[in-house]
Design an enzyme around this catalytic site. Structure first.
Site, PDB file in Angstrom:
ATOM      1  N   GLY A   1      20.559  -0.272  -6.812  1.00  0.00           N
ATOM      2  CA  GLY A   1      20.314   1.169  -6.764  1.00  0.00           C
ATOM      3  C   GLY A   1      18.895   1.521  -7.157  1.00  0.00           C
TER       4      GLY A   1
ATOM      5  N   GLY B   1      17.884   4.640  -7.487  1.00  0.00           N
ATOM      6  CA  GLY B   1      17.935   6.046  -7.902  1.00  0.00           C
ATOM      7  C   GLY B   1      17.198   6.187  -9.231  1.00  0.00           C
ATOM      8  N   PHE B   2      17.543   7.245  -9.962  1.00  0.00           N
ATOM      9  CA  PHE B   2      16.834   7.518 -11.218  1.00  0.00           C
ATOM     10  C   PHE B   2      17.006   6.383 -12.222  1.00  0.00           C
ATOM     11  CE2 PHE B   2      17.123  11.843  -9.572  1.00  0.00           C
ATOM     12  CZ  PHE B   2      15.838  12.289  -9.834  1.00  0.00           C
ATOM     13  N   GLY B   3      18.250   5.885 -12.349  1.00  0.00           N
ATOM     14  CA  GLY B   3      18.515   4.847 -13.352  1.00  0.00           C
ATOM     15  C   GLY B   3      17.894   3.519 -12.969  1.00  0.00           C
TER      16      GLY B   3
ATOM     17  N   VAL C   1      25.351  -3.429  -1.048  1.00  0.00           N
ATOM     18  CA  VAL C   1      26.132  -4.352  -1.876  1.00  0.00           C
ATOM     19  C   VAL C   1      27.605  -4.087  -1.624  1.00  0.00           C
ATOM     20  CG1 VAL C   1      26.697  -5.000  -4.249  1.00  0.00           C
ATOM     21  CG2 VAL C   1      24.320  -4.540  -3.604  1.00  0.00           C
TER      22      VAL C   1
ATOM     23  N   GLU D   1      23.036  26.850  -6.912  1.00  0.00           N
ATOM     24  CA  GLU D   1      21.755  26.766  -6.184  1.00  0.00           C
ATOM     25  C   GLU D   1      21.948  27.072  -4.702  1.00  0.00           C
ATOM     26  OE1 GLU D   1      19.748  23.158  -8.819  1.00  0.00           O
ATOM     27  OE2 GLU D   1      20.666  22.717  -6.895  1.00  0.00           O
TER      28      GLU D   1
ATOM     29  N   ASP E   1      25.108   7.661 -13.165  1.00  0.00           N
ATOM     30  CA  ASP E   1      26.329   8.370 -12.747  1.00  0.00           C
ATOM     31  C   ASP E   1      27.534   7.451 -12.642  1.00  0.00           C
ATOM     32  OD1 ASP E   1      24.858  10.642 -12.590  1.00  0.00           O
ATOM     33  OD2 ASP E   1      25.063  10.932 -10.427  1.00  0.00           O
TER      34      ASP E   1
ATOM     35  N   ALA F   1      20.017  13.300 -14.294  1.00  0.00           N
ATOM     36  CA  ALA F   1      18.943  12.326 -14.190  1.00  0.00           C
ATOM     37  C   ALA F   1      18.455  11.797 -15.550  1.00  0.00           C
ATOM     38  CB  ALA F   1      17.795  12.925 -13.391  1.00  0.00           C
TER      39      ALA F   1
HETATM   40  C1  LIG Z   1      22.520  17.972  -5.240  1.00  0.00           C
HETATM   41  C2  LIG Z   1      22.267  17.393  -6.599  1.00  0.00           C
HETATM   42  C3  LIG Z   1      21.488  18.091  -7.502  1.00  0.00           C
HETATM   43  C4  LIG Z   1      21.234  17.566  -8.753  1.00  0.00           C
HETATM   44  N1  LIG Z   1      20.462  18.278  -9.622  1.00  0.00           N
HETATM   45  C5  LIG Z   1      20.138  17.730 -10.809  1.00  0.00           C
HETATM   46  C6  LIG Z   1      19.244  18.406 -11.693  1.00  0.00           C
HETATM   47  O1  LIG Z   1      18.763  19.499 -11.400  1.00  0.00           O
HETATM   48  N2  LIG Z   1      18.937  17.805 -12.866  1.00  0.00           N
HETATM   49  C7  LIG Z   1      19.455  16.587 -13.205  1.00  0.00           C
HETATM   50  O2  LIG Z   1      19.119  16.067 -14.254  1.00  0.00           O
HETATM   51  N3  LIG Z   1      20.317  15.938 -12.408  1.00  0.00           N
HETATM   52  C8  LIG Z   1      20.662  16.476 -11.216  1.00  0.00           C
HETATM   53  N4  LIG Z   1      21.520  15.817 -10.384  1.00  0.00           N
HETATM   54  C9  LIG Z   1      22.161  14.576 -10.844  1.00  0.00           C
HETATM   55  C10 LIG Z   1      21.220  13.411 -10.731  1.00  0.00           C
HETATM   56  O3  LIG Z   1      20.587  13.389  -9.482  1.00  0.00           O
HETATM   57  C11 LIG Z   1      22.024  12.149 -10.970  1.00  0.00           C
HETATM   58  O4  LIG Z   1      22.596  12.224 -12.248  1.00  0.00           O
HETATM   59  C12 LIG Z   1      21.160  10.920 -10.868  1.00  0.00           C
HETATM   60  O5  LIG Z   1      20.653  10.785  -9.557  1.00  0.00           O
HETATM   61  C13 LIG Z   1      21.941   9.672 -11.240  1.00  0.00           C
HETATM   62  O6  LIG Z   1      21.104   8.571 -11.109  1.00  0.00           O
HETATM   63  P1  LIG Z   1      21.698   7.146 -10.729  1.00  0.00           P
HETATM   64  O7  LIG Z   1      20.549   6.199 -10.775  1.00  0.00           O
HETATM   65  O8  LIG Z   1      22.886   6.863 -11.536  1.00  0.00           O
HETATM   66  O9  LIG Z   1      22.216   7.314  -9.234  1.00  0.00           O
HETATM   67  P2  LIG Z   1      21.451   7.795  -7.938  1.00  0.00           P
HETATM   68  O10 LIG Z   1      20.194   8.495  -8.261  1.00  0.00           O
HETATM   69  O11 LIG Z   1      22.473   8.510  -7.133  1.00  0.00           O
HETATM   70  O12 LIG Z   1      21.059   6.435  -7.213  1.00  0.00           O
HETATM   71  C14 LIG Z   1      22.018   5.541  -6.734  1.00  0.00           C
HETATM   72  C15 LIG Z   1      21.341   4.617  -5.748  1.00  0.00           C
HETATM   73  O13 LIG Z   1      22.218   3.541  -5.457  1.00  0.00           O
HETATM   74  C16 LIG Z   1      22.191   3.284  -4.075  1.00  0.00           C
HETATM   75  N5  LIG Z   1      23.475   2.688  -3.724  1.00  0.00           N
HETATM   76  C17 LIG Z   1      24.699   3.229  -3.855  1.00  0.00           C
HETATM   77  N6  LIG Z   1      25.640   2.365  -3.463  1.00  0.00           N
HETATM   78  C18 LIG Z   1      24.989   1.247  -3.066  1.00  0.00           C
HETATM   79  C19 LIG Z   1      25.426   0.004  -2.537  1.00  0.00           C
HETATM   80  N7  LIG Z   1      26.726  -0.265  -2.352  1.00  0.00           N
HETATM   81  N8  LIG Z   1      24.496  -0.921  -2.231  1.00  0.00           N
HETATM   82  C20 LIG Z   1      23.176  -0.655  -2.401  1.00  0.00           C
HETATM   83  N9  LIG Z   1      22.723   0.505  -2.902  1.00  0.00           N
HETATM   84  C21 LIG Z   1      23.620   1.442  -3.229  1.00  0.00           C
HETATM   85  C22 LIG Z   1      21.970   4.644  -3.448  1.00  0.00           C
HETATM   86  O14 LIG Z   1      21.421   4.542  -2.151  1.00  0.00           O
HETATM   87  C23 LIG Z   1      21.013   5.302  -4.435  1.00  0.00           C
HETATM   88  O15 LIG Z   1      19.668   5.078  -4.096  1.00  0.00           O
HETATM   89  C24 LIG Z   1      21.788  16.317  -9.118  1.00  0.00           C
HETATM   90  C25 LIG Z   1      22.576  15.607  -8.210  1.00  0.00           C
HETATM   91  C26 LIG Z   1      22.807  16.141  -6.954  1.00  0.00           C
HETATM   92  C27 LIG Z   1      23.646  15.375  -5.964  1.00  0.00           C
END
Ligand SMILES: Cc1cc2nc3c(=O)[nH]c(=O)nc-3n(C[C@H](O)[C@H](O)[C@H](O)COP(=O)(O)OP(=O)(O)OC[C@H]3O[C@@H](n4cnc5c(N)ncnc54)[C@H](O)[C@@H]3O)c2cc1C
Length: 497
Positions: free
Chosen positions: A53, A55-57, A121, A212, A341, A357
């Site tokens: 992933g 994403g943010f984490g 994955v 929003e 998440d 995030a």
């Molecule tokens: C519309 C929306 C608005 C938001 N607004 C806010 C806000 O204003 N402030 C705030 O703090 N938070 C906000 N959030 C929440 C925040 O975006 C999440 O908490 C944050 O993105 C979580 O980070 P993460 O790294 O856990 O997952 P994510 O950022 O979701 O990243 C997960 C990554 O894993 C990858 N992935 C998933 N499954 C697989 C797989 N099987 N194989 C390979 N890759 C995979 C995905 O492609 C993605 O890139 C918002 C979320 C959404 C949906």
């Protein structure tokens, strides 16, 4: 079949690192592809950290390891990182996808100990320390799973095509398509002399994303599109925000929920709390026993963790989030960490950590640090979340912000929201572009990304018109609630039904 550069197992065997790892690989015997990976534990082996992933984490974890003597592999099924907090801006045509997303490979290009792989994955073999892709297996010494979450439809997956949720760039452009298309179809029908349509938009779920979306939708209808159509009057669009709980923005203090509701009302959004969706069909949504016509329905109500959580064979909660241990590892596997998440964790008071995030980013840092501690032979440290506050935007000059003792609403909250989001957006170019777009929109009310891409069919467009007509028959008054009827009367002068 891809042949990878370093110690990766794939269907044809294992290719050792080019002199960097001392991992030994035993070739398959007698055509059998049961491969055995033997990593020597000598000092010269660079521990391999696999992060799932970007994403943010995941990104934060990778960056935390930038100076470490480890080899990092970051796998994502998308080639880009999405700044999800601004997805609603893409969905409502304020920003273009490229302004809120950036290629993961580009973000990490200067970090030499990271390789970025595009791939989905599909599972794990934790005993053999392997991450499985459809056509590949990737070995790890330490694993960080940061695969995030998606939408949950509470057992009604059939609602998904009718009411898209907002999680990815694809979702955002699909929502944008539906919203803009509804106005175009209404204009076309009206221009051909057909009875003019009631443009009902229903947003389900009044958390930050629902608020929003609803606020911005109302703004678009009343300001952005107001003078562009010749036959319909977009100002009579109805935006209904429906929430199952007793108030909007339930995770915020009550005073801010109240303020948010007032700000939404000012923008023209109708809010219905303590209202559950009980049914959905193309073109209409049912609340309790009443059907409400809906040309576009958007889903912002539920969250389900990535299915990868369940494949880790660790305990999960109802949303499929992994109940990680205090140090973010999973029971029985101190080398496997779950963050963001996908992780279900509580703070010192036992309150579940929110899916935001900052939690994901702080956990990314903490997991990376625990990996480095493990490599040094030190014990892992528990994760503590430092809550710096939360903000939700509602529309132009409308927002709420909760910083503990300091609570803001309206213009000051909105300015703070703008500043923080610009600051955290990845890439100088994106920051600059978004700042320019926002300044321009503020002055002119224009939204620069009003492109309808994809096909020009709107699910339920025709059935919605039937529903509107049905809602005007005496029988339907039995199921059509008072508020709905009131809105139809209000809409009547500009939008004859
Ligand atoms: C519309 C929306 C608005 C938001 N607004 C806010 C806000 O204003 N402030 C705030 O703090 N938070 C906000 N959030 C929440 C925040 O975006 C999440 O908490 C944050 O993105 C979580 O980070 P993460 O790294 O856990 O997952 P994510 O950022 O979701 O990243 C997960 C990554 O894993 C990858 N992935 C998933 N499954 C697989 C797989 N099987 N194989 C390979 N890759 C995979 C995905 O492609 C993605 O890139 C918002 C979320 C959404 C949906």
């Amino acid at each position: 079949m891809l042949a990878h550069r370093r110690g990766r197992i794939h269907a044809h065997g294992i290719l050792p690192d080019q002199g960097r790892d001392t991992a030994k690989f035993l070739a398959p015997r007698q055509g059998c592809w049961n491969l055995i990976y033997v990593a020597t534990q000598s000092q010269s082996v660079k521990p391999r950290v696999v992060i799932i992933g970007g994403g943010f984490g995941g990104l934060k974890a990778a960056r935390q390891l930038r100076n470490a003597d480890v080899s990092v592999t970051l796998i994502d099924r998308k080639n880009h990182h999405t700044f999800q907090p601004l997805l609603y801006q893409v969905a409502t045509a304020g920003l273009s996808p490229g302004e809120i997303a950036a290629p993961i490979r580009w973000i990490l290009h200067s970090q030499k100990n990271v390789e970025v792989l595009l791939g989905e994955v599909t599972g794990f073999d934790l005993q053999r320390k392997l991450v499985k892709l459809a056509d590949d297996e990737i070995p790890f010494d330490y694993l960080i799973v940061a695969a995030g979450a998606s939408h949950a439809y509470f057992g009604h997956d059939e609602w998904e095509p009718l009411a898209p949720g907002l999680k990815s760039i694809e979702d955002a452009t699909e929502i944008r398509r539906r919203i803009l298309l509804a106005f175009e179809l209404a204009e076309r029908d009206a221009a051909r002399g057909a009875p003019q349509r009631e443009l009902n938009f229903v947003v389900v779920g009044a958390g930050p994303t629902g608020v929003e979306l609803a606020g911005t939708l109302a703004e678009i209808a009343r300001h952005v599109l107001a003078n562009e159509f010749r036959t319909i009057d977009p100002r009579h669009t109805r935006v209904l925000l429906v929430e199952g709980g007793p108030r909007v923005l339930a995770s915020y203090p009550e005073s801010l929920s109240h303020s948010a509701e007032q700000q939404l009302a000012k923008l023209g959004v109708e809010v219905r709390t303590s209202t559950l969706v009980t049914g959905m069909e193309a073109g209409r949504v049912r609340f309790g026993d009443s059907w409400v016509p809906a040309v576009v329905t958007l889903w912002a109500a539920g969250v389900a963790a990535s299915p990868l959580g369940k494949l880790l064979s660790a305990p999960t909660d109802r949303a499929g989030r992994v109940r990680a241990l205090a140090d973010l590892s999973i029971p029985g596997h101190p080398e496997v960490f779950v963050i963001g998440d996908l992780a279900a964790m509580v703070d010192a008071k036992g309150t579940p950590l929110p899916g935001v995030a900052p939690v994901a980013m702080q956990q990314g840092v903490a997991a990376a640090k625990n990996i480095l501690r493990a490599i040094q032979g030190e014990t892992a440290e528990p994760f503590h979340y430092h809550d710096k506050g939360s903000m939700a935007t509602i529309g132009r000059a409308a927002a709420v912000a909760d910083f503990g003792r300091l609570q803001l609403s309206g213009f000051p909250a909105w300015m703070t929201w703008l500043f923080v989001h610009i600051l955290f957006l990845i890439g100088f170019r994106n920051r600059l572009m978004v700042m320019i777009q926002w300044a321009w929109s503020y002055i002119t009310y224009e939204r620069g990304a009003r492109l309808i891409t994809g096909d020009s069919n709107l699910p339920g467009w025709h059935s919605a018109s039937v529903n509107v007509r049905a809602a005007n028959t005496p029988e339907s008054a039995m199921v059509s609630d008072v508020r709905e009827a009131e809105t139809q009367r209000v809409a009547a002068p500009g939008v004859p039904l």
